[in-house]
Enzyme design. Structure first.
Site, mmCIF file in Angstrom:
data_model
loop_
_atom_site.group_PDB
_atom_site.id
_atom_site.type_symbol
_atom_site.label_atom_id
_atom_site.label_comp_id
_atom_site.label_asym_id
_atom_site.label_seq_id
_atom_site.Cartn_x
_atom_site.Cartn_y
_atom_site.Cartn_z
ATOM 1 N N ASP A 46 0.842 -1.201 0.000
ATOM 2 C CA ASP A 46 0.000 0.000 0.000
ATOM 3 C C ASP A 46 0.879 1.254 0.000
ATOM 4 O O ASP A 46 0.381 2.378 -0.073
ATOM 5 C CB ASP A 46 -1.032 -0.015 1.135
ATOM 6 C CG ASP A 46 -0.402 -0.040 2.511
ATOM 7 O OD1 ASP A 46 0.833 -0.035 2.616
ATOM 8 O OD2 ASP A 46 -1.173 -0.063 3.507
ATOM 9 N N SER A 47 2.215 1.056 0.022
ATOM 10 C CA SER A 47 3.153 2.163 -0.226
ATOM 11 C C SER A 47 2.914 2.720 -1.627
ATOM 12 O O SER A 47 3.383 3.813 -1.956
ATOM 13 C CB SER A 47 4.603 1.697 -0.073
ATOM 14 O OG SER A 47 4.815 0.501 -0.794
ATOM 15 N N ASP A 85 -1.252 -6.237 -0.831
ATOM 16 C CA ASP A 85 -1.415 -5.623 0.486
ATOM 17 C C ASP A 85 -2.876 -5.183 0.647
ATOM 18 O O ASP A 85 -3.381 -4.423 -0.201
ATOM 19 C CB ASP A 85 -0.485 -4.390 0.549
ATOM 20 C CG ASP A 85 -0.034 -4.056 1.942
ATOM 21 O OD1 ASP A 85 -0.479 -4.713 2.894
ATOM 22 O OD2 ASP A 85 0.797 -3.120 2.068
ATOM 23 N N LYS A 114 -1.496 -9.494 2.338
ATOM 24 C CA LYS A 114 -0.841 -9.036 3.578
ATOM 25 C C LYS A 114 -1.852 -8.285 4.420
ATOM 26 O O LYS A 114 -2.603 -7.446 3.889
ATOM 27 C CB LYS A 114 0.367 -8.147 3.284
ATOM 28 C CG LYS A 114 1.047 -7.641 4.575
ATOM 29 C CD LYS A 114 2.459 -7.129 4.345
ATOM 30 C CE LYS A 114 2.523 -5.717 3.832
ATOM 31 N NZ LYS A 114 1.949 -4.710 4.765
ATOM 32 N N GLU A 116 -2.172 -6.181 8.199
ATOM 33 C CA GLU A 116 -1.410 -5.562 9.298
ATOM 34 C C GLU A 116 -2.067 -5.825 10.652
ATOM 35 O O GLU A 116 -3.288 -5.691 10.784
ATOM 36 C CB GLU A 116 -1.348 -4.036 9.103
ATOM 37 C CG GLU A 116 -0.396 -3.606 8.017
ATOM 38 C CD GLU A 116 -0.198 -2.085 7.968
ATOM 39 O OE1 GLU A 116 -0.598 -1.377 8.922
ATOM 40 O OE2 GLU A 116 0.355 -1.613 6.967
ATOM 41 N N GLU A 184 8.437 -4.522 10.931
ATOM 42 C CA GLU A 184 8.838 -3.185 10.480
ATOM 43 C C GLU A 184 9.307 -2.332 11.654
ATOM 44 O O GLU A 184 8.645 -2.287 12.712
ATOM 45 C CB GLU A 184 7.645 -2.510 9.757
ATOM 46 C CG GLU A 184 7.996 -1.125 9.233
ATOM 47 C CD GLU A 184 7.047 -0.593 8.164
ATOM 48 O OE1 GLU A 184 6.128 -1.319 7.744
ATOM 49 O OE2 GLU A 184 7.240 0.563 7.760
HETATM 50 O O1 KIV Z 1 3.374 -1.107 1.641
HETATM 51 C C1 KIV Z 1 4.530 -1.550 1.723
HETATM 52 O O2 KIV Z 1 5.391 -1.308 0.874
HETATM 53 C C2 KIV Z 1 4.851 -2.381 2.884
HETATM 54 C C3 KIV Z 1 6.253 -2.794 3.088
HETATM 55 C C4 KIV Z 1 7.090 -1.640 3.413
HETATM 56 C C5 KIV Z 1 6.385 -3.892 4.060
HETATM 57 O O3 KIV Z 1 3.983 -2.699 3.638
#
Ligand code: KIV
Length: 278
Positions: A46-47, A85, A114, A116, A184
């Site tokens: 989600d980055s 994510d 993924k 969280e 993280e």
């Molecule tokens: O969104 C992302 O890129 C992440 C990683 C930094 C683990 O969650």
């Protein structure tokens, strides 16, 4: 014949002491090259919100955007495990809402998702996923989607009590069936202790040297994203300056009438040219 990386491959890597290389990707071509380079897991993080869409926070990206970009990445990948994510609030309201969205992520092309955090609700959700045949990557330590609750981008697991809390959560996630856990922003000693006390692999980001593998945002690693840069980032190339120089040169070539050249145009056949121009 290309051998697809699966969650079993990832577990075997930890068991055999082979480090797991994880990079994020958001588009088809980058994903294709990262796959060709041998990256084990490609995370559509989600980055995406920050580095590709220009939002201030990962909390701004939604399911629609995530599935579009996950589809693009998945179409570029033959070998690596693709993890989608789950964005902010796409899995928190109810198990039903979460499973619908998780299903969309898998239909878009993700091999795993993924999620969280760790609480009773998330444990139940992870069990639902694994029972439905959807592998889950956990994420502990600093969890950006809860940044308002945590109080900003801060290192987690700094005291014995805090490390043991993360370890306890990691064990619960493992019990629920996650195939690996992202750690993280955790001190190296804490990440090592957690890694040595669970069976599934840990994937560190700002978590020192002793995790089972490491993840980095590809735009950071490639020197493309320059709004801010965490201290743990290693920049392998400066794409920002390569893009800047190339674009400046392109502009100059247009102004100087150097582009297009004779070799970069289509021409009429001689007889048509004759008829047209005499
Ligand atoms: O969104 C992302 O890129 C992440 C990683 C930094 C683990 O969650």
């Amino acid at each position: 014949m290309i051998k697809k990386t699966t969650v079993n491959t990832i577990q075997n890597m930890k068991n055999n002491g082979e480090k797991i290389a994880v990079l994020t990707a958001y588009d088809y071509s980058t994903a294709k090259y990262l796959d060709e380079a041998g990256v084990d897991i490609i995370l559509v993080g989600d980055s995406l919100a920050n580095v590709a869409l220009g939002y201030n926070s990962t909390q701004s990206v939604g399911m629609n955007e995530m599935t579009i970009f996950t589809g693009a990445v998945a179409r570029g990948v033959n070998r690596a495990l693709v993890v989608g994510d789950m964005p902010f609030m796409s899995y928190n309201t109810s198990i039903e809402q979460a499973m619908t969205n998780i299903g969309e992520m898998v239909k878009a092309g993700a091999n795993a998702v993924k999620i969280e955090g760790c609480n009773d609700y998330l444990i139940k959700l992870i069990r639902h996923c694994t029972q439905s045949g959807i592998p889950v990557l956990g994420h502990l330590g600093y969890t950006p989607q809860s940044s308002n609750q945590i109080g900003g981008h801060t290192i987690q697991g700094k005291t014995v009590d805090a490390v043991n809390k993360i370890l306890d959560e990691a064990k619960k996630l493992e019990e629920a069936g996650v195939f690996a856990i992202v750690l993280e922003l955790v001190p190296e000693e804490s990440a090592k202790y957690i890694t040595e006390n669970i069976s599934v692999p840990t994937i560190g980001i700002g978590a020192g040297r002793f995790c089972s593998g490491h993840v980095m945002v590809s735009d950071d690693m490639l020197g493309k994203f320059s709004d801010y840069q965490p201290t743990f980032v290693r920049k392998y190339v400066n794409l920002k300056s390569i893009i800047l120089d190339s674009a400046k040169q392109f502009c100059q070539d247009i102004k100087d009438e150097k582009y297009p050249s004779e070799k970069e145009v289509f021409n009429l056949k001689e007889e048509e040219k004759e008829k047209l121009l005499g």
